[in-house]
Structures are given as C-alpha cells and as structure tokens.
Write a protein that holds these residues in place. Structure first.
Motif, mmCIF file in Angstrom:
data_model
loop_
_atom_site.group_PDB
_atom_site.id
_atom_site.type_symbol
_atom_site.label_atom_id
_atom_site.label_comp_id
_atom_site.label_asym_id
_atom_site.label_seq_id
_atom_site.Cartn_x
_atom_site.Cartn_y
_atom_site.Cartn_z
ATOM 1 N N ASP A 119 -58.361 -17.202 -16.808
ATOM 2 C CA ASP A 119 -59.088 -15.932 -16.695
ATOM 3 C C ASP A 119 -58.762 -15.239 -15.380
ATOM 4 N N TRP B 74 -55.287 -13.884 -15.132
ATOM 5 C CA TRP B 74 -55.182 -12.634 -15.892
ATOM 6 C C TRP B 74 -55.782 -11.474 -15.097
ATOM 7 N N VAL C 167 -49.844 -3.284 -19.191
ATOM 8 C CA VAL C 167 -49.902 -4.688 -19.578
ATOM 9 C C VAL C 167 -49.791 -4.801 -21.103
ATOM 10 N N LEU D 126 -44.824 -10.848 -20.913
ATOM 11 C CA LEU D 126 -45.414 -11.813 -19.988
ATOM 12 C C LEU D 126 -44.441 -12.959 -19.782
ATOM 13 N N LEU E 173 -52.943 -19.010 -20.492
ATOM 14 C CA LEU E 173 -52.541 -17.629 -20.204
ATOM 15 C C LEU E 173 -51.816 -17.010 -21.391
ATOM 16 N N ARG F 72 -53.994 -15.680 -24.106
ATOM 17 C CA ARG F 72 -54.619 -14.398 -23.797
ATOM 18 C C ARG F 72 -53.677 -13.231 -24.082
ATOM 19 N N ALA F 73 -52.385 -13.493 -24.003
ATOM 20 C CA ALA F 73 -51.408 -12.419 -24.216
ATOM 21 C C ALA F 73 -51.442 -11.880 -25.638
ATOM 22 N N HIS G 295 -44.378 -8.964 -16.210
ATOM 23 C CA HIS G 295 -45.431 -9.588 -15.408
ATOM 24 C C HIS G 295 -45.171 -11.084 -15.378
#
Length: 326
Positions: A103, A106, A141, A146, A158, A161-162, A201
């Motif tokens: 979290d 991000w 984003v 990523l 992570l 989350r993408a 990123h």
C-alpha cells in the motif's frame, strides 16, 4: 529464567508476554550506542531487535546468546557468517507486512508521479495564485507500465494492485516466479536492462545484499525514460543516493519516492534541495495492526527459539535454521 534484551521500545503488552517466560531488559528510549548495546547483550540468551547491528564483536562478547529476533523482514543488520560461526539463530518477520508495505509503495509511487509533495509545499508556501494549464504536470499511472525489481511477496502484492489501474506489469528477479504466479499477475519476466528501459514506474522491492549494493546507479538511471519514476521501499544502499540526486536535478528521470536511504537515519541532505522527490522516514510498514503483528511474530520467534511456549524449539521464521541442528 533465561535473559533477553528488547533493544527498542515496542508495545507494552508484547513486553509483558516476554516477561511470562524471561527476565527482560527492555530499552525504553533511543537506540543503544554500539558499546552500550554490546554491554547489555553480554549476558543475554536472546534479543528482540529492530535493525540493531549484530556484529562478530557483539557475538564474541555474548557467550550465552542463542537467538537474535529481528522485527523486520530484512536482516542486513546481522553478520550472518558470524551468527553461523557462533551457532546463534537469526529470525525475521516476513509476510505480516506485505500488504501494508505494498500500500505504502503504491502511495509513494502515486505521490511521485503526480507531484503531490512538491505541489503541497508550493501551496503551504503561499505561492498559489491562479490556475495554470502547465502547473505541476505529472505522469499517468493508469494504463502505464509498472516495473517491479524483486518479485517476492511484496513485489507480488504491488503487481496485484496494478490490475485495478489497467497497468502492464514487467519484472526482473534473480529467478522467474512460478508460471501460475506470472499468469495470476499478468506479469512478464524481462531482463534488468529491458525493465529499466520500459518501465514508466519502477518500484524496488529486493533485499539488500553486498551484491545488490548500488543496483541502481548512474548508468541504470541514465537508461530509464526521462518521464519515469523510481520508488524505493526496499533497503537503503540498493540505490546510489548521490547518483539519484544528480539524476533528479538533471531531470534524467522525472521523480522519485523514497522510504529508505543509505546510512539512514543520516541520509544525504542534498535530497532536501531537489523538489521532485518524495521523502519518508522508513515507515512503509507503519500501521498499528502491522507493527503489532511484527512485534508479536518477533516475540513468537524469540520465545520458541529459547525453548518456551507452544512452539518450543520450532521458531516460525528461522533465517539460518541449520544452527538448530547443531
């Protein structure tokens, strides 16, 4: 009763748990200086630590020591060769901080991409006068690429989350993750060079080792896109901080978000002179529930390693389990 040192302040109820089994020397204040740490370790059977350096010198002066329990995933504060030579077990606290750390990673990435800290400083300084079409233009984003360097537990968190941001996920690791994990994450394994070149990123989530020192230096930064961001939630030293400062100044990359630094807490103060970096003081796991889970798991490791509690002799998270067989 066996004797343990708790080298940093932690939750009082965790101290009380330990006192059910041990004589506890609990440090309530600032981190112990090296000489004081060595002195207080001298007669201990175990210790609960949070990054305190366990060196060969410390171990030589602590003949009764059986276990050092780190309240962290990383354990580069341990001289593992010396631990093994002295038959001392090291433990850590993996898994319980995966989601909180992801979290935070991000959040740092988003803050760097959208220039949140930079624009807040501008507002606080009373500089906001009117709207402008080109004020604090950042990078998108959603729909971007990523790049994850280190696809372990946190790297995978992570990548999950993408999906909500419709991002392409590419990664590099010492070895490829299992095909079913790649499929779940829709992640593509690429070379390190390709990762640096393609990532919009880039997030660093790899452990610190001597081999990983300055994994990201001037050459690596120069190979990234000028619109790219770099986020480090791994360990200080993985990035050459001086090279990163120069790259941020020169706009070699667009921005960075950093939670860890070389030599922390004595970080390179030149970071304070560049606007396009978000800086936080190593707090990626800092939610109450996560830090409680870490403290209790560190206590579980310590209790079990010293032959107490329901898992006596079988600590949950040994780093060098071979010493248990000696």
């Amino acid at each position: 009763m066996k004797k343990v040192l708790v080298a940093r302040p932690i939750f009082p109820d965790v101290i009380e748990r330990l006192r059910q089994y041990f004589e506890v020397d609990a440090n309530p204040g600032a981190p112990l200086a090296a000489d004081e740490f060595a002195r207080r370790m001298a007669d201990r059977d175990g210790a609960l630590l949070a990054g305190d350096p366990v060196t060969a010198k410390v171990l030589e002066g602590a003949p009764n020591l059986k276990v050092v329990s780190n309240m962290a995933v990383g354990y580069n504060n341990f001289d593992m060769q010396a631990l093994n030579a002295h038959g001392v077990l090291g433990t850590n606290t993996p898994d319980v901080l995966n989601e909180s750390t992801a979290d935070f990673g991000w959040a740092l990435m988003m803050a760097a991409a959208r220039r949140i800290a930079e624009s807040e400083h501008f507002l606080r300084a009373g500089k906001w006068g009117t709207w402008s079409y080109d004020a604090f233009l950042g990078t998108d984003v959603y729909g971007a690429t990523l790049g994850v360097l280190g696809m372990g537990r946190i790297g995978q968190a992570l990548a999950r989350r993408a999906r909500g941001f419709n991002m392409r996920v590419i990664y590099h690791n010492r070895s490829r993750v299992a095909p079913e994990i790649e499929a779940e994450l829709n992640a593509e394994y690429v070379s390190k060079a390709d990762l640096l070149k393609r990532a919009d990123h880039l997030v660093l989530v790899l452990p610190y080792t001597a081999e990983n020192r300055h994994t990201i230096g001037a050459a690596e930064l120069a190979s990234m896109q000028p619109t790219a961001t770099l986020t480090n939630i791994a360990r200080g030293g993985i990035v050459d901080d001086a090279a990163l400062i120069q790259a941020l100044r020169n706009k070699t990359i667009a921005a960075a978000g950093l939670d860890v630094f070389e030599g922390e807490p004595n970080f390179n103060r030149d970071f304070l002179t560049v606007p396009n970096v978000v800086l936080t003081p190593h707090i990626a796991s800092a939610t109450e529930s996560t830090r409680r889970a870490m403290a209790n798991l560190a206590a579980d490791n310590l209790i079990a390693a010293l032959g107490e509690g329901p898992r006596a002799g079988n600590p949950p998270n040994p780093i060098n389990p071979e010493v248990l067989k000696k």
